[in-house]
Design an enzyme around this catalytic site. Structure first.
Site, PDB file in Angstrom:
ATOM      1  N   CYS A 235      37.340  27.688  -9.615  1.00  0.00           N
ATOM      2  CA  CYS A 235      36.655  27.637  -8.323  1.00  0.00           C
ATOM      3  C   CYS A 235      37.633  27.781  -7.164  1.00  0.00           C
ATOM      4  O   CYS A 235      37.228  28.148  -6.056  1.00  0.00           O
ATOM      5  CB  CYS A 235      35.860  26.348  -8.178  1.00  0.00           C
ATOM      6  SG  CYS A 235      36.866  24.849  -8.246  1.00  0.00           S
TER       7      CYS A 235
ATOM      8  N   ARG B 163      40.882  29.458  -7.488  1.00  0.00           N
ATOM      9  CA  ARG B 163      41.875  30.522  -7.610  1.00  0.00           C
ATOM     10  C   ARG B 163      41.418  31.595  -8.586  1.00  0.00           C
ATOM     11  O   ARG B 163      40.676  31.329  -9.532  1.00  0.00           O
ATOM     12  CB  ARG B 163      43.228  29.962  -8.045  1.00  0.00           C
ATOM     13  CG  ARG B 163      43.309  29.515  -9.491  1.00  0.00           C
ATOM     14  CD  ARG B 163      44.696  28.990  -9.845  1.00  0.00           C
ATOM     15  NE  ARG B 163      45.025  27.801  -9.083  1.00  0.00           N
ATOM     16  CZ  ARG B 163      46.009  27.725  -8.184  1.00  0.00           C
ATOM     17  NH1 ARG B 163      46.771  28.782  -7.967  1.00  0.00           N
ATOM     18  NH2 ARG B 163      46.245  26.609  -7.533  1.00  0.00           N
TER      19      ARG B 163
ATOM     20  N   SER C 236      47.517  22.823  -6.819  1.00  0.00           N
ATOM     21  CA  SER C 236      46.081  22.554  -6.764  1.00  0.00           C
ATOM     22  C   SER C 236      45.673  21.952  -5.426  1.00  0.00           C
ATOM     23  O   SER C 236      46.488  21.366  -4.707  1.00  0.00           O
ATOM     24  CB  SER C 236      45.672  21.594  -7.885  1.00  0.00           C
ATOM     25  OG  SER C 236      45.873  22.177  -9.150  1.00  0.00           O
TER      26      SER C 236
ATOM     27  N   GLU D 110      45.993  17.269 -10.168  1.00  0.00           N
ATOM     28  CA  GLU D 110      44.713  17.166 -10.896  1.00  0.00           C
ATOM     29  C   GLU D 110      44.873  17.723 -12.312  1.00  0.00           C
ATOM     30  O   GLU D 110      45.550  18.722 -12.529  1.00  0.00           O
ATOM     31  CB  GLU D 110      43.603  17.889 -10.122  1.00  0.00           C
ATOM     32  CG  GLU D 110      43.869  19.363  -9.843  1.00  0.00           C
ATOM     33  CD  GLU D 110      43.090  20.265 -10.764  1.00  0.00           C
ATOM     34  OE1 GLU D 110      42.399  19.744 -11.655  1.00  0.00           O
ATOM     35  OE2 GLU D 110      43.186  21.485 -10.607  1.00  0.00           O
ATOM     36  N   PRO D 111      44.264  17.045 -13.295  1.00  0.00           N
ATOM     37  CA  PRO D 111      44.509  17.390 -14.698  1.00  0.00           C
ATOM     38  C   PRO D 111      43.696  18.572 -15.215  1.00  0.00           C
ATOM     39  O   PRO D 111      44.057  19.167 -16.222  1.00  0.00           O
ATOM     40  CB  PRO D 111      44.123  16.109 -15.439  1.00  0.00           C
ATOM     41  CG  PRO D 111      43.065  15.490 -14.576  1.00  0.00           C
ATOM     42  CD  PRO D 111      43.439  15.826 -13.160  1.00  0.00           C
TER      43      PRO D 111
ATOM     44  N   ALA E 210      26.510  21.422 -16.247  1.00  0.00           N
ATOM     45  CA  ALA E 210      26.921  20.431 -17.249  1.00  0.00           C
ATOM     46  C   ALA E 210      28.362  20.655 -17.687  1.00  0.00           C
ATOM     47  O   ALA E 210      28.768  20.208 -18.749  1.00  0.00           O
ATOM     48  CB  ALA E 210      25.993  20.495 -18.461  1.00  0.00           C
ATOM     49  N   GLY E 211      29.132  21.343 -16.835  1.00  0.00           N
ATOM     50  CA  GLY E 211      30.531  21.603 -17.157  1.00  0.00           C
ATOM     51  C   GLY E 211      31.428  20.433 -16.804  1.00  0.00           C
ATOM     52  O   GLY E 211      30.964  19.323 -16.508  1.00  0.00           O
TER      53      GLY E 211
ATOM     54  N   ILE F 146      30.914  18.647 -13.314  1.00  0.00           N
ATOM     55  CA  ILE F 146      29.704  17.823 -13.291  1.00  0.00           C
ATOM     56  C   ILE F 146      29.869  16.604 -14.199  1.00  0.00           C
ATOM     57  O   ILE F 146      29.380  15.507 -13.883  1.00  0.00           O
ATOM     58  CB  ILE F 146      28.479  18.664 -13.697  1.00  0.00           C
ATOM     59  CG1 ILE F 146      28.178  19.702 -12.613  1.00  0.00           C
ATOM     60  CG2 ILE F 146      27.263  17.785 -13.932  1.00  0.00           C
ATOM     61  CD1 ILE F 146      27.829  19.113 -11.255  1.00  0.00           C
TER      62      ILE F 146
END
Length: 432
Positions: A50, A52, A101, A106-107, A182-183, A186
């Site tokens: 979302c 890059r 990021s 962020e993992p 549902a990824g 989310i």
């Protein structure tokens, strides 16, 4: 071939351009196939999230890659960054570690980089060069996260959005929240929301089974995506993060929902690129829309607070880039020697087998040895002889100078005779 990375991200391009540049679903394998068809490209991988879109490639030059990206999303060339060789290695190491990021450290990005590698590998777009680079990237990212606190207590885009929702609706435990998708994003939002004990959690997804799984884990209610419009008016807060190419929530739908709610405010978080919610929704009174770009400002405090850990991770990356490039250069230097040795070995084996067959057939030994020596000389010296002849015709001084160093001319020079070993006997006098 040169290692290149070309891309755009949340720092260089607005969300509307990023959504046009994104590759989602079946588009990714087709894009890799198209890239590999370019004569200038030998290997390629695409990282599309979302925030890059990046192209990693082994290619002769960058212009063909820029042109290919322009064909996919016209108008993006002015927003692209471009790195090659060592700087391309450094960039990928930083991306996978979370240093590039929106949310520092962020993992999720490491998993997304692994997905990009896996897709490229599965579709035959990777060769030894990029495969080796990605493998080393995973190792470096793991070390940076283990040896520093850059990934400790990570603040994700999803958690930032939930925090903003809590600030806007002081009592989330009295609110209805609708999740679309549902990824991973989310899933993170659902986790944070369930911890906030929202009154009602609705989860809508194209594949109902995925929504049901998520709902069972967090005490929510699953909906098919076809029921989205019917339930939209029930939601005080909406989070959406899907891979849809077109908006799932339109201005008209939100207007209808607001009327049904008697103008009770709605808070909407569009965490997807391309966007799931029409941008014009933000023009509606009583509808408050946040996109991923809006959330970047909200996470800046987190970025400042994690700067010390990031500096430590940067130092690790600097060291690992230097080591990787040194290893790569050593491998590159060895390659011509390996090819030369392989050529010599294969030539020897071929001609030796032929000579043995001639001896087996009864041909005189002296004649076989004479032919073997002559054939070896011709076969081994033909390539450099032809290259030197062309160099002389083209005035290639670099090659002729190299030949002088390889085959120095020393008048009267003779190889030293092979020494005859001295055999000691019991009667021999000891050395003085």
């Amino acid at each position: 071939m040169t290692l290149w990375v070309l891309g755009l991200n949340h720092q260089t391009a607005p969300v509307d351009l990023r959504e046009r540049a994104a590759f989602a679903g079946d588009a990714l394998p087709r894009a890799l196939e198209s890239l590999r068809a370019l004569p200038q490209v030998s290997e390629a991988a695409l990282l599309s999230t979302c925030n890059r879109t990046e192209l990693y490639a082994m290619a002769d030059e960058a212009r063909s890659l820029v042109n290919w990206l322009e064909t996919h999303a016209p108008g993006l060339s002015g927003y692209l960054y471009q790195h090659q060789e060592a700087e391309a290695v450094r960039h990928l190491f930083r991306v996978a570690t979370g240093l590039d990021s929106m949310v520092l450290g962020e993992p999720q990005i490491l998993g997304q980089v692994k997905d990009a590698w896996a897709v490229a590998r599965a579709h035959g777009a990777l060769g030894s060069g990029l495969d080796r680079l990605f493998q080393q990237t995973f190792s470096v990212a793991k070390r940076a996260r283990t040896d520093t606190r850059v990934g400790a207590n990570p603040v994700s885009v999803a958690s930032t959005a939930v925090r903003l929702a809590q600030e806007s609706f002081a009592r989330l435990n009295e609110s209805t929240v609708l999740l679309i998708g549902a990824g991973e994003t989310i899933e993170l939002a659902a986790k944070h929301l369930s911890e906030s004990r929202v009154r009602r959690l609705l989860i809508a997804n194209r594949t109902l089974a995925h929504a049901q799984t998520l709902a069972s884990q967090h005490g929510g209610y699953a909906l098919p995506l076809t029921d989205l419009e019917r339930h939209l008016a029930e939601a005080d807060v909406v989070f959406s993060a899907t891979a849809a190419r077109e908006p799932l929530v339109t201005r008209v739908q939100v207007e209808q929902a607001l009327r049904a709610r008697k103008r009770k405010p709605m808070l909407l978080f569009d965490l997807a690129v391309p966007r799931d919610i029409e941008a014009s929704v933000d023009e509606l009174s009583d509808a408050y829309l946040y996109t991923v770009d809006d959330l970047e400002r909200a996470v800046e405090d987190n970025r400042r607070g994690r700067r010390e850990a990031a500096d430590q991770a940067e130092a690790i990356i600097d060291l690992q880039v230097a080591r990787y490039v040194e290893t790569l250069q050593a491998t590159t230097r060895q390659a011509p020697l390996k090819r030369l040795r392989a050529f010599g070995d294969s030539t020897r084996d071929e001609l030796l087998a032929k000579a043995r067959q001639q001896l087996h057939n009864g041909k005189p030994t002296d004649e076989v040895l004479e032919q073997l020596a002559h054939a070896l000389t011709n076969r081994l010296l033909h390539p450099p002889t032809a290259a030197l002849r062309d160099a002389a015709l083209n005035n290639d001084l670099e090659l002729t100078t190299a030949a002088d160093r390889l085959f120095p001319e020393k008048p009267g020079y003779q190889h030293p005779p092979i020494a005859t070993p001295i055999v000691r006997t019991d009667d021999a006098d000891p050395a003085p």
